[in-house]
Motif scaffolding. Structure first.
Motif, PDB file in Angstrom:
ATOM      1  N   ARG A 267      39.240  27.376  32.442  1.00 42.43           N
ATOM      2  CA  ARG A 267      38.718  27.658  31.047  1.00 42.43           C
ATOM      3  C   ARG A 267      37.807  26.578  30.342  1.00 42.43           C
ATOM      4  O   ARG A 267      36.797  26.633  29.936  1.00 42.43           O
ATOM      5  N   SER A 268      38.626  25.599  30.398  1.00 41.18           N
ATOM      6  CA  SER A 268      37.823  24.211  29.727  1.00 41.18           C
ATOM      7  C   SER A 268      36.438  23.866  30.387  1.00 41.18           C
ATOM      8  O   SER A 268      35.729  23.323  29.767  1.00 41.18           O
ATOM      9  N   ALA A 269      36.715  24.218  31.754  1.00 48.01           N
ATOM     10  CA  ALA A 269      35.350  23.724  32.422  1.00 48.01           C
ATOM     11  C   ALA A 269      34.243  24.894  32.529  1.00 48.01           C
ATOM     12  O   ALA A 269      33.213  24.636  33.118  1.00 48.01           O
ATOM     13  N   GLY A 270      34.708  26.052  31.747  1.00 45.86           N
ATOM     14  CA  GLY A 270      33.588  26.861  31.433  1.00 45.86           C
ATOM     15  C   GLY A 270      33.474  28.068  32.377  1.00 45.86           C
ATOM     16  O   GLY A 270      32.833  29.059  32.254  1.00 45.86           O
ATOM     17  N   CYS A 271      34.712  28.344  33.152  1.00 44.37           N
ATOM     18  CA  CYS A 271      34.882  29.514  34.040  1.00 44.37           C
ATOM     19  C   CYS A 271      35.306  30.635  33.086  1.00 44.37           C
ATOM     20  O   CYS A 271      36.088  30.445  32.014  1.00 44.37           O
ATOM     21  N   ARG A 272      34.706  31.707  33.193  1.00 40.27           N
ATOM     22  CA  ARG A 272      34.795  32.985  32.329  1.00 40.27           C
ATOM     23  C   ARG A 272      35.808  34.229  33.027  1.00 40.27           C
ATOM     24  O   ARG A 272      36.530  34.907  32.307  1.00 40.27           O
ATOM     25  N   GLU A 273      35.721  34.167  34.349  1.00 40.71           N
ATOM     26  CA  GLU A 273      36.491  35.244  35.367  1.00 40.71           C
ATOM     27  C   GLU A 273      37.279  34.476  36.113  1.00 40.71           C
ATOM     28  O   GLU A 273      36.761  33.803  36.802  1.00 40.71           O
ATOM     29  N   ALA A 274      38.611  35.108  36.111  1.00 43.42           N
ATOM     30  CA  ALA A 274      39.422  34.296  37.142  1.00 43.42           C
ATOM     31  C   ALA A 274      39.905  35.506  38.056  1.00 43.42           C
ATOM     32  O   ALA A 274      40.226  36.481  37.634  1.00 43.42           O
ATOM     33  N   TYR A 275      39.909  35.480  39.547  1.00 40.44           N
ATOM     34  CA  TYR A 275      40.181  36.510  40.143  1.00 40.44           C
ATOM     35  C   TYR A 275      41.192  35.987  41.157  1.00 40.44           C
ATOM     36  O   TYR A 275      41.243  34.724  41.275  1.00 40.44           O
ATOM     37  N   THR A 276      42.134  36.926  41.384  1.00 43.44           N
ATOM     38  CA  THR A 276      43.093  36.514  42.496  1.00 43.44           C
ATOM     39  C   THR A 276      43.373  37.669  43.418  1.00 43.44           C
ATOM     40  O   THR A 276      43.309  38.699  42.968  1.00 43.44           O
ATOM     41  N   GLY A 277      43.812  37.456  44.881  1.00 45.25           N
ATOM     42  CA  GLY A 277      44.162  38.672  45.583  1.00 45.25           C
ATOM     43  C   GLY A 277      45.574  38.335  46.139  1.00 45.25           C
ATOM     44  O   GLY A 277      45.744  37.290  46.610  1.00 45.25           O
ATOM     45  N   ASN A 278      46.410  39.413  46.272  1.00 46.14           N
ATOM     46  CA  ASN A 278      47.777  39.271  46.990  1.00 46.14           C
ATOM     47  C   ASN A 278      48.116  40.276  47.976  1.00 46.14           C
ATOM     48  O   ASN A 278      47.603  41.638  47.585  1.00 46.14           O
ATOM     49  N   ASP A 279      48.831  40.185  48.817  1.00 44.99           N
ATOM     50  CA  ASP A 279      49.456  41.462  49.807  1.00 44.99           C
ATOM     51  C   ASP A 279      50.196  42.286  48.914  1.00 44.99           C
ATOM     52  O   ASP A 279      50.883  41.737  47.894  1.00 44.99           O
ATOM     53  N   GLY A 280      49.853  43.503  49.306  1.00 40.70           N
ATOM     54  CA  GLY A 280      50.617  44.440  48.613  1.00 40.70           C
ATOM     55  C   GLY A 280      52.245  44.441  48.620  1.00 40.70           C
ATOM     56  O   GLY A 280      52.837  44.764  47.740  1.00 40.70           O
ATOM     57  N   ASP A 281      52.527  43.484  49.535  1.00 39.40           N
ATOM     58  CA  ASP A 281      54.154  43.311  49.574  1.00 39.40           C
ATOM     59  C   ASP A 281      54.652  42.019  48.993  1.00 39.40           C
ATOM     60  O   ASP A 281      55.570  41.904  49.166  1.00 39.40           O
ATOM     61  N   ASN A 282      53.709  41.197  48.540  1.00 38.19           N
ATOM     62  CA  ASN A 282      53.848  39.753  47.836  1.00 38.19           C
ATOM     63  C   ASN A 282      54.398  40.147  46.605  1.00 38.19           C
ATOM     64  O   ASN A 282      53.834  39.711  45.515  1.00 38.19           O
ATOM     65  N   GLY A 283      55.480  40.928  46.237  1.00 39.14           N
ATOM     66  CA  GLY A 283      56.133  40.839  44.937  1.00 39.14           C
ATOM     67  C   GLY A 283      56.134  39.891  44.047  1.00 39.14           C
ATOM     68  O   GLY A 283      55.978  39.734  42.805  1.00 39.14           O
ATOM     69  N   PRO A 284      56.787  38.611  44.683  1.00 41.58           N
ATOM     70  CA  PRO A 284      56.872  37.410  43.705  1.00 41.58           C
ATOM     71  C   PRO A 284      55.550  37.090  42.748  1.00 41.58           C
ATOM     72  O   PRO A 284      55.520  36.730  41.621  1.00 41.58           O
ATOM     73  N   MET A 285      54.339  37.019  43.886  1.00 43.85           N
ATOM     74  CA  MET A 285      53.319  36.523  43.090  1.00 43.85           C
ATOM     75  C   MET A 285      52.425  37.517  42.208  1.00 43.85           C
ATOM     76  O   MET A 285      51.764  37.435  41.282  1.00 43.85           O
ATOM     77  N   LEU A 286      52.799  39.051  42.593  1.00 40.41           N
ATOM     78  CA  LEU A 286      52.336  40.005  42.045  1.00 40.41           C
ATOM     79  C   LEU A 286      52.776  39.934  40.432  1.00 40.41           C
ATOM     80  O   LEU A 286      52.056  40.239  39.554  1.00 40.41           O
ATOM     81  N   ALA A 287      54.238  39.682  40.515  1.00 40.22           N
ATOM     82  CA  ALA A 287      54.660  39.346  39.135  1.00 40.22           C
ATOM     83  C   ALA A 287      54.430  38.123  38.473  1.00 40.22           C
ATOM     84  O   ALA A 287      54.053  38.514  37.071  1.00 40.22           O
ATOM     85  N   VAL A 288      54.081  37.341  39.179  1.00 41.77           N
ATOM     86  CA  VAL A 288      53.575  36.137  38.247  1.00 41.77           C
ATOM     87  C   VAL A 288      52.238  36.190  37.729  1.00 41.77           C
ATOM     88  O   VAL A 288      51.906  36.023  36.582  1.00 41.77           O
ATOM     89  N   ASN A 289      51.247  37.137  38.606  1.00 43.61           N
ATOM     90  CA  ASN A 289      50.278  37.283  38.013  1.00 43.61           C
ATOM     91  C   ASN A 289      50.047  38.307  36.846  1.00 43.61           C
ATOM     92  O   ASN A 289      49.111  38.314  35.918  1.00 43.61           O
ATOM     93  N   LYS A 290      51.114  39.106  37.177  1.00 50.19           N
ATOM     94  CA  LYS A 290      51.059  40.173  36.013  1.00 50.19           C
ATOM     95  C   LYS A 290      51.601  39.292  34.535  1.00 50.19           C
ATOM     96  O   LYS A 290      51.085  39.878  33.367  1.00 50.19           O
TER      97      LYS A 290
END
Length: 309
Positions: A267-290
């Motif tokens: 954000r400090s560098a000027g990025c406006r949108e952040a995207y990420t992709g997770n396997d549908g079964d990757n519960g831990p990272m889905l929870a982190v991103n939520k």
């Protein structure tokens, strides 16, 4: 209209990047990354970038190759993109036919393809005999409007030091060793073997979209324990290339720590949108991103077809 399928040429880079951004706006794609993917692919991958050209204009592409690092032989990929305005003109069929023919000639037994969870894409895949496999959830975070969790105001936990990938420029091997362990635990259709260090340097460390200053690394008592990889395109888009924590250090909140640091830097560098992709079964990272406030953007399906059939 004349439709032809041919191999990629360097002069196509701008058009190919634009076509991919049109179909997959969440990915970090630039002319440089397109050319790099073709020029840097290991010989064993048998990588080709096919281009569909209609009346002299690039309207679609297909990335084709084999999983040379897969434990099971005979597995291949063919990921096809067609510009929205060119759908229904036969570009997709021409590309897939050419891709499958090439892979069959290499002796591939099964081909995998990522497909958007959209009626036109799903129907196209299933009509060609592809079957649905795993899902991937693409999520978006508006860095201009979403309040990120605050940084550690009272300092870092004892023994933890936050660095960036740029700090490992002289010797990135500790990052390689951490990435090898974390990647092995990623859910997926294809079980792969760890890349040799030289190949990791070429495919990961030298990736033109890798932003080493925005890639955060947590070092615990001198050991790289967790990291969050940042890819950027210079157009305000940020993609999480990988967030991982070594098995011995999981459950301590280090993934959140490194990703939060990386997002603040972005954000400090000027990025406006952040995207990420997770396997549908990757519960831990889905929870982190939520927890960070990511919202669903689009779903993808991994379709596959037995070429031997």
């Amino acid at each position: 209209m004349t439709m032809t399928v041919r191999d990629f040429r360097a002069a196509d880079a701008e058009a190919v990047a634009a076509a991919r951004r049109s179909a997959f706006p969440y990915l970090v794609t630039t002319p440089r990354t397109v050319v790099w993917a073709v020029e840097s692919a290991p010989v064993e991958r048998h990588y080709r970038l096919l281009v569909a050209e209609a009346d002299g204009r690039v309207v679609g592409t297909s990335e084709v190759g084999v999983f040379h690092d897969g434990e099971e032989p005979g597995l291949a990929f063919a990921n096809t993109t067609v510009c929205a305005e060119a759908r229904g003109l036969g570009a997709g069929s021409a590309l897939v036919t050419a891709a499958e023919g090439y892979l069959a000639g290499l002796g591939a037994a099964k081909v995998f393809a990522w497909t958007l969870d959209e009626p036109y894409a799903v129907t196209f895949a299933e009509r060609r005999g592809y079957r649905r496999g795993r899902s991937s959830r693409i999520q978006r975070l508006d860095l201009t409007a979403t309040a990120l969790p605050p940084l550690e105001a009272d300092g870092l936990p004892d023994g933890v030091d936050l660095r960036t990938a740029a700090d490992f420029a002289d010797d990135p091997r500790p990052l390689y060793e951490a990435d090898a362990e974390c990647t092995a635990d990623e859910p997926g259709d294809v079980t792969t073997t760890p890349l040799p260090y030289a190949e990791w340097l070429a495919s990961t460390w030298e990736h033109p979209a890798l932003d080493r200053e925005l890639t955060s690394v947590a070092v615990v008592d001198g050991v790289v324990a967790s990291y969050s990889v940042a890819h950027t395109d210079g157009r305000g888009r940020y993609w999480s290339g990988m967030t991982g924590t070594l098995r011995a250090y999981r459950g301590r909140g280090l993934a959140k720590l490194t990703k939060n640091d990386s997002l603040h830097r972005a954000r400090s560098a000027g990025c406006r949108e952040a995207y990420t992709g997770n396997d549908g079964d990757n519960g831990p990272m889905l929870a982190v991103n939520k927890w960070f406030g990511y919202e669903p953007a689009v779903n993808e399906w991994r379709y596959f077809r037995d070429l031997s059939a």
